[in-house]
Design an enzyme around this catalytic site. Sequence first.
Site, PDB file in Angstrom:
ATOM      1  CE  LYS A   1       0.805 -10.715   2.602  1.00 53.20           C
ATOM      2  NZ  LYS A   1       0.030  -9.921   1.058  1.00 53.20           N
TER       3      LYS A   1
ATOM      4  CG  HIS B   1      -7.765 -10.381  -6.930  1.00 55.00           C
ATOM      5  ND1 HIS B   1      -7.952 -11.026  -5.694  1.00 55.00           N
ATOM      6  CD2 HIS B   1      -7.023 -10.147  -7.803  1.00 55.00           C
ATOM      7  CE1 HIS B   1      -6.706 -10.589  -6.044  1.00 55.00           C
ATOM      8  NE2 HIS B   1      -5.982 -10.508  -6.987  1.00 55.00           N
TER       9      HIS B   1
ATOM     10  CE  LYS C   1      -9.473 -12.578   0.062  1.00 58.02           C
ATOM     11  NZ  LYS C   1      -8.374 -11.860   0.230  1.00 58.02           N
TER      12      LYS C   1
ATOM     13  CG  HIS D   1      -6.801 -15.161  -3.968  1.00 60.10           C
ATOM     14  ND1 HIS D   1      -7.464 -14.852  -4.133  1.00 60.10           N
ATOM     15  CD2 HIS D   1      -5.788 -14.468  -3.239  1.00 60.10           C
ATOM     16  CE1 HIS D   1      -7.852 -13.725  -3.609  1.00 60.10           C
ATOM     17  NE2 HIS D   1      -7.018 -13.148  -2.830  1.00 60.10           N
TER      18      HIS D   1
ATOM     19  NE  ARG E   1     -19.919   6.722   7.063  1.00 63.82           N
ATOM     20  CZ  ARG E   1     -19.589   6.783   7.664  1.00 63.82           C
ATOM     21  NH1 ARG E   1     -20.228   6.715   8.621  1.00 63.82           N
ATOM     22  NH2 ARG E   1     -18.435   5.854   7.425  1.00 63.82           N
TER      23      ARG E   1
ATOM     24  CD  GLU F   1       1.095 -11.375  -2.074  1.00 62.22           C
ATOM     25  OE1 GLU F   1      -0.023 -10.233  -2.399  1.00 62.22           O
ATOM     26  OE2 GLU F   1       0.901 -11.485  -1.139  1.00 62.22           O
TER      27      GLU F   1
ATOM     28  CE  LYS G   1      -4.168 -12.461 -10.025  1.00 66.79           C
ATOM     29  NZ  LYS G   1      -3.605 -11.456  -9.402  1.00 66.79           N
TER      30      LYS G   1
HETATM   31  C1  BG6 Z   1      -5.871 -10.097  -1.726  1.00 67.65           C
HETATM   32  C2  BG6 Z   1      -5.082 -10.517  -0.343  1.00 67.65           C
HETATM   33  O1  BG6 Z   1      -7.254 -10.476  -1.832  1.00 67.65           O
HETATM   34  O2  BG6 Z   1      -4.749 -10.635  -2.380  1.00 67.65           O
HETATM   35  C3  BG6 Z   1      -3.656  -9.991  -0.411  1.00 67.65           C
HETATM   36  O3  BG6 Z   1      -5.672  -9.981   0.300  1.00 67.65           O
HETATM   37  C4  BG6 Z   1      -2.550 -10.261  -1.305  1.00 67.65           C
HETATM   38  O4  BG6 Z   1      -2.877  -9.776   0.735  1.00 67.65           O
HETATM   39  C5  BG6 Z   1      -3.303  -9.912  -2.688  1.00 67.65           C
HETATM   40  O5  BG6 Z   1      -1.443  -8.848  -1.658  1.00 67.65           O
HETATM   41  C6  BG6 Z   1      -2.297 -10.701  -4.402  1.00 67.65           C
HETATM   42  O6  BG6 Z   1      -3.302 -10.382  -5.232  1.00 67.65           O
HETATM   43  P1  BG6 Z   1      -2.583 -10.015  -6.095  1.00 67.65           P
HETATM   44  O7  BG6 Z   1      -2.998 -10.530  -7.899  1.00 67.65           O
HETATM   45  O8  BG6 Z   1      -1.420  -9.154  -6.412  1.00 67.65           O
HETATM   46  O9  BG6 Z   1      -1.510 -12.088  -6.767  1.00 67.65           O
END
Ligand code: BG6
Length: 482
Positions: free
Chosen positions: A329, A177, A147, A239, A43, A215, A181
């Site tokens: 997390k 994604h 996603k 994932h 936009r 993470e 990888k």
């Molecule tokens: C995302 C999640 O799809 O993947 C995030 O929404 C997460 O919460 C991330 O941190 C992790 O991706 P990567 O590639 O950093 O492992």
Amino acid sequence: MSHTMVIFGASGDLTSRKLIPALYRQFCRGRLPTPTRIVGVSRSPFTSEQWREQLAQTTEKFVKDDFDLNAWNGFAEQIFYQAGDIENEQDFHRLAQVLQEVEAGQKTDRVYYLSTMPQLYAHAITQMGKAGLHVDTNGARRVVIEKPFGTDLQSAQKLNVEIHQTFREDQIYRIDHYLGKETVQNMLALRFGNTIFEPLWNRNYIDHVQITVAEEVKVGRRGGYYDKAGILRDMFQNHIFQLMMVTAMEAPVRYTGEFVRDEKVKVLQAIRPYKGGDFAQNGVRGQYVGYGEEEGIPDDSQTETFAVLKFYLDNWRWRGVPFYLRSGKAMSCRTTQIVIQFREPPHMLFGNEKTCKPDANRLVIQIQPAEGMQLHFQSKVPDSDMKLRLSELDFRFDSSGKELPDAYQRLLLDALLGDPGLFARSDEVEQAWRIIDPIIAAWKSPAAPTLHPYEPGLWGPIQSSEWMEEQGRSWFDVCPII
Ligand code: BG6
């Protein structure tokens, strides 16, 4: 062949942080088909020139040393911008005209990348249909969807129905994604490009499998989204299930999209559904201390930021082998790893130097960071009376020390070239929700397992280790050496 990538949500974070840097890097490597044009739509009222300038700055920031002004200028010549609102049908007709002009009527393969808010996916696709943007008589037309694909089975099915009213399944590329990888793809190379692993890769030799995505980061500024999603939707349904699929799938007949996806979805179909007391017994829930004080999160939030799920796959290869899936997390370090824990030798002749009981073999596949794998095995302690110790064969995926390509590089190129193998198919996404939905529902019910608090910087709540001990096993809690 002429190609165009149309990015909806062009002014968003994903576009500047991931999409444009990935396309730029592929351009620099000479891998983008020529010509490949990029048309941004959002936009904000930019001109093409203004958008290019903005992208030059953000790309320089994200690709750092890979930024070269000359190369950028060559790449940027093919970047265009068209302001448009997904709510406005006329804007899609205008976009259709602009695309014709930019492509000069040439036969062109087009990819529409939906990087908008997920609530707008169906609407954007309907509008594309009305403007005829899906018609593939003058080149292929594909749509890439970010996603999350739905928030449960019902919404994912609804979204599939809505998209299928405009695009055929073979035109739809659902991104996860993790599949982009390098190390996830390497799982297939490891398993099906060698003969020494596959004969052992089954219930006769493997005791259990651990898949951990830890993470260090907290939820940060994404509190509003995260508190509604929780870790089961954010990480497991997509994932972590992808990692489980590549670990557990059978060898496809050929390495092509449909054959690979057929085998992957069978893994999800083999998951034994939870019932009755399983919901409480086969998992651990946790929330890091301080989560409720973060931006956009209610103080009394019951959303989990850590979870463990145990699954069995009811098929010939895996019957009886538990798969322990874990993610959190605010954990002690960032690591994504798949641990294949082999069985103990049937009869022990030797003792360990410390415990008198040798550890069984273990293959640790380090998806990120420190991409590689380690094989743990026993060897004799030199100059001892047959005492053993754990030794390690260590393989690093890229010993040059350079960063591996970002997942989006592979995925965007595949979408442009029409290779769907690394994208999720509708049945796969729906099956994943079919497994996760009842667990989410049970974890929200009064019978939910306790939400255990944990201090940031640990491997989740202590109850996770205790639970694993009750299983007669222990987590492989080792941070990778980078
Ligand atoms: C995302 C999640 O799809 O993947 C995030 O929404 C997460 O919460 C991330 O941190 C992790 O991706 P990567 O590639 O950093 O492992």
